[in-house]
Enzyme design. Sequence first.
Site, PDB file in Angstrom:
ATOM      1  N   HIS A 432       0.834  -1.203   0.000  1.00  0.00           N
ATOM      2  CA  HIS A 432       0.000   0.000   0.000  1.00  0.00           C
ATOM      3  C   HIS A 432       0.871   1.257   0.000  1.00  0.00           C
ATOM      4  O   HIS A 432       0.558   2.241  -0.689  1.00  0.00           O
ATOM      5  CB  HIS A 432      -0.931   0.001   1.218  1.00  0.00           C
ATOM      6  CG  HIS A 432      -2.176  -0.806   1.021  1.00  0.00           C
ATOM      7  ND1 HIS A 432      -2.214  -2.176   1.156  1.00  0.00           N
ATOM      8  CD2 HIS A 432      -3.448  -0.431   0.698  1.00  0.00           C
ATOM      9  CE1 HIS A 432      -3.434  -2.614   0.936  1.00  0.00           C
ATOM     10  NE2 HIS A 432      -4.208  -1.572   0.655  1.00  0.00           N
ATOM     11  N   GLU A 433       1.935   1.240   0.774  1.00  0.00           N
ATOM     12  CA  GLU A 433       2.832   2.388   0.817  1.00  0.00           C
ATOM     13  C   GLU A 433       3.514   2.604  -0.531  1.00  0.00           C
ATOM     14  O   GLU A 433       3.673   3.748  -0.989  1.00  0.00           O
ATOM     15  CB  GLU A 433       3.867   2.185   1.917  1.00  0.00           C
ATOM     16  CG  GLU A 433       4.816   3.364   2.125  1.00  0.00           C
ATOM     17  CD  GLU A 433       4.126   4.580   2.689  1.00  0.00           C
ATOM     18  OE1 GLU A 433       4.659   5.695   2.507  1.00  0.00           O
ATOM     19  OE2 GLU A 433       3.042   4.425   3.310  1.00  0.00           O
TER      20      GLU A 433
END
Length: 506
Positions: A432-433
Amino acid sequence: MSSSLLERADTGTRGQIRRRTSVKSDAGIGDALYDSSSSSRTNSSNDGDNNEDQQIRADADINTKEEESKKKGETTTMSVLQYAYRPSSPAHRRIKESPLSSDAIFNQSHAGLFNLCIVVLVAVNGRLIIENLMKYGLLINSNFWFSSRSLRDWPLLMCCISLLAFPLTAYVVEKLAWKKRISDPAVITLHVIITTTAILYPVFMILRFDSVVLSGVSLMLCACINWLKLVSFVHTNFDMRSLVNSTDKGEAESRSSNIELFYDTDFKSLIYFMVAPTLCYQMSYPRTAFIRKGWVLRQLIKLIIFTGLMGFIIEQYINPIVKNSKHPLKGDILYAIERVLKLSVPNLYVWLCMFYCFFHLWLNILAELLRFGDREFYKDWWNAQTIEEYWRLWNMPVHKWIVRHLYFPCLRNGIPKGAAVLIAFFMSAVFHELCIAVPCHIFKFWAFIGIMFQVPLVLLTNYLQNKFQNSMVGNIIFWCFFSILGQPMCVLLYYHDVMNQKVNSK
């Protein structure tokens, strides 16, 4: 003795009389027909015309009995109604719960309340649309999806196309491994290099070239999907080679009943797997018989409509709210809460549109074109009672990949269940990052922190579920943190960090 015989005869006669009386009293339409037909057969030898007269009389008797039965039924009903509605009749006969009480609320139909919520939702959002148009006017422009700058992102486009080289390289390595041209340690080393390069190469290209955020997000999504597919392809082939090369063939057959289907690697199956809507590699998949072209066209029309709706909400509602807000961590806390709550409604609509467009429309269109049979891309995540249950239902392709290639391998290697769950969330947080921070050129780890914060929420909602059986507390917590607080807060944080970066660069 004669007296006993007389008593028996008398008793038999009385029994016969009672039976005849009961038969006659219970006689109905069928008995009348029987009597009329028997009499007609007896008299047929005397006169043929009497048969018609007997039939007419039988029909008349039937009609008379039907009218009498109707009158008796109406009389009985009237007597019952007169008794039921008398002032002295009891009005309370048994124990009953209120429809909205905790014991009876789930036994009732709430369709009317659901319709009320729809009416209120339409009314409230209609007022917000009118208010927004009166305040800002129409903010939609053609540069939202395509701009001159996004069309100049040739390096990212070439990088996306060049990602196809990594599966081809992995295929060559696996082919050599199946033919035993290279050893297993060399195979593992080569695959580690290939998969690591497959994810770092797009990151380098995005950070190297100043591209628009949308192009960077698209490239990182493609790179992450490509990496997950590569790992599944490599892991599956490694496991099948270990089964085939096992000295204990009985054990190998017990572990996999279809070794012949997985024997060696096939180039066509790899090509199909790289474009199929799945992240788990196997030699064959369940296939449908044909392609429904009309159905595909309808889904494409829906995809265009909902994508346009998502863009309209972003341009018309989210952008003005974000631009007119302050940094949520550097201002008044009440002001920050007000901004987050105001942003939560349009953000929720965009999130639901994104889910419907990608997981339902796009993946089903792709599956239909490829005749891919397994269409379970999601389950009823909106009914999840715990955060852990939501993550198992929300994204089925990723969930199946994690269970198959991460969670159970950790358990087989002696890692505790809790640690295996933590590793799964850690990997999800990293990806996600990458998909958000890299395109934005900002590494504040907001997305990473947001995903890792799910771990204590999982513990909390599991505790509440065990304490309050069949409760929806976990579902309410999920909706609050995902839609009302979590996502709007991340949007504000990343937006203001991007704006501050642009100001500082100038």
